[in-house]
Scaffold this motif. Structure first.
Motif: not given
Length: 469
Positions: A426, A452, A454
């Motif tokens: 992440d 973010h 991922r």
């Protein structure tokens, strides 16, 4: 690779090409139009041909039929020359030639020059002296320059000014042009060097190779500085395309298959000849090829060099613009300029700086950055390293991307965490910004903050913008 190794490879290459043209006979030429000379295998084996230099003239009036050009051509009345003393003169000088081969690009370069400007184009044909082993050819280049200087002297007598001459030298021809400039104490108007030859010249004294003192302005384009080209600056401005070594679209492995594959000639010299093709493309003016001054290619790719302040903000361009567009005086010397190109004509690419600011990482990561338009996409991967969170709360990564279209036409940016399971899963991105350079200082970077990425879940953002052409 050592200079001696390069020379050995060149000699081996000469022998290989020689074996391909055994029995080659002189091609018949049109009786009315002049043509470049040719060297037969018999002449090579006996080395019976002494250095011979002839000159061909092309102008807008005889674009399809070259005229033999001599000192007498300037004064003859029975068969007047197409040469016009009132116009500038471009002098094309080829370099080393594989046995029996004429430089097929000469006509293309002459046509490109004549379409861009109404000039005289004089082609220096020294194929007879340029078709032996490379080290023997190097022994001839100064004598070729001396013979050219005799013609230039006669042209001066008939009213031509030294500053009206622009020499365009390819490979070894660049050093021929440089020595002509030396003979005229640097008073020739301009010398453009297209991947000037490196073997036997990199460590040479400036008297024996091209350097900025050889003309009022010297510009060079480097595309094969790790093999056939030279790796040091030789002009006022030196354009190192893609770092000056490996060109996009050219195969990387050079000599491993030299004795296996017969189409080796174009394969081996692809990088070397890219300078010529880029220059001819630049003459059309379809898009600007702009160089950015920087101390090294690595610094350039890291986005540490974004402007042309040393030239008072005007970046030099490849082509025929006066002094490459430089207006400052005196002109700086031996300036390394870098630019990225595409793999095919017109070779232009827009330089885009990516700035990625991320929170500290526990593991390494790899991010694939994609810039999209409706019909195009361009990807580049960026490696991220783990950081010591006790020292900083953020890490900034900078890299230079290219895209065929300007930033204002890019519609979407996509980031993808491509790392395997043992890498960072992440990634917290504090900001990602893209900006085009060199800019007019009014361009605003496109930025997105706080998201973010991922692993396995691409992130993308659409831009809404309009190009102000």
């Amino acid at each position: 690779m050592s200079q001696q190794h390069n020379i050995i490879l060149l000699c081996l290459f000469t022998v290989f090409i020689t074996s391909l043209v055994l029995g080659l006979e002189n091609n018949s030429t049109d009786e009315e139009c002049a043509d470049l000379n040719n060297t037969t295998w018999q002449e090579y084996r006996q080395r019976s041909v002494k250095l011979q230099v002839q000159y061909l003239l092309l102008t807008r009036r005889n674009l399809d039929c070259a005229q033999t050009f001599t000192q007498q051509s300037l004064t003859e009345t029975e068969q007047p020359s197409y040469f016009n003393i009132s116009r500038p003169t471009k002098v094309i000088v080829h370099g080393y030639r594989a046995l029996g081969s004429k430089p097929s690009w000469v006509k293309d370069l002459a046509v490109a020059l004549l379409r861009a400007q109404d000039v005289n184009v004089v082609v220096v044909d020294w194929i007879y002296g340029a078709s032996f082993a490379y080290n023997l050819v190097v022994e001839n280049y100064k004598e070729v320059a001396v013979q050219i200087s005799v013609l230039i002297n006669q042209m001066q007598t008939n009213g031509c000014k030294l500053e009206s001459f622009h020499f365009i030298g390819i490979s070894l021809g660049a050093h021929v042009a440089g020595f002509v400039g030396t003979l005229f104490e640097g008073k020739i108007g301009r010398i453009t060097a297209l991947d000037p030859a490196g073997p036997m010249f990199k460590g040479a004294d400036t008297f024996d190779r091209l350097d900025p003192s050889d003309a009022l302005f010297v510009d060079a384009i480097h595309t094969d500085s790790d093999y056939f080209g030279i790796s040091i600056p030789v002009g006022h401005v030196d354009f190192f395309l893609n770092g000056g070594k490996d060109q996009t679209g050219c195969a990387r492995s050079r000599f491993a298959s030299i004795l296996v594959y017969f189409p080796v000639y174009g394969y081996v010299i692809c990088d070397h000849m890219r300078a010529l093709h880029v220059y001819m493309s630049a003459l059309s003016g379809s898009c600007p090829l702009i160089g950015i001054p920087c101390s090294s290619y690595e610094d350039f790719l890291k986005g540490n060099c974004l402007d042309c302040d040393i030239f008072k903000g005007t970046c030099p361009t490849i082509g025929l613009s006066e002094n490459s567009g430089i207006t400052v005086s005196p002109i700086p010397k031996e300036q390394r300029l870098f630019l990225l190109t595409s793999s095919s004509t017109p070779f232009c690419a827009h330089h885009i700086l990516l700035r990625l600011e991320v929170s500290p990482l526990d593991k390494s990561a790899e991010v694939e950055v994609t810039l999209r338009t409706e019909s195009l996409r361009k990807e580049q991967r960026l490696r991220l390293s783990p950081t010591d969170s006790s020292r900083t709360d953020t890490t900034m990564y900078r890299t230079v991307l290219t895209h065929p279209l300007p930033l204002c036409e890019i519609q979407t940016i996509e980031l993808k965490n491509t790392g395997a399971f043992y890498r960072q899963g992440d990634i917290h991105v504090k900001s990602v910004c893209v900006s085009e350079f060199p800019s007019n200082r009014q361009d605003v970077p496109l930025c997105v903050n706080n998201f973010h990425i991922r692993r396995g879940a691409p992130w993308f953002h659409d831009f809404v913008q309009v190009c102000d052409y």
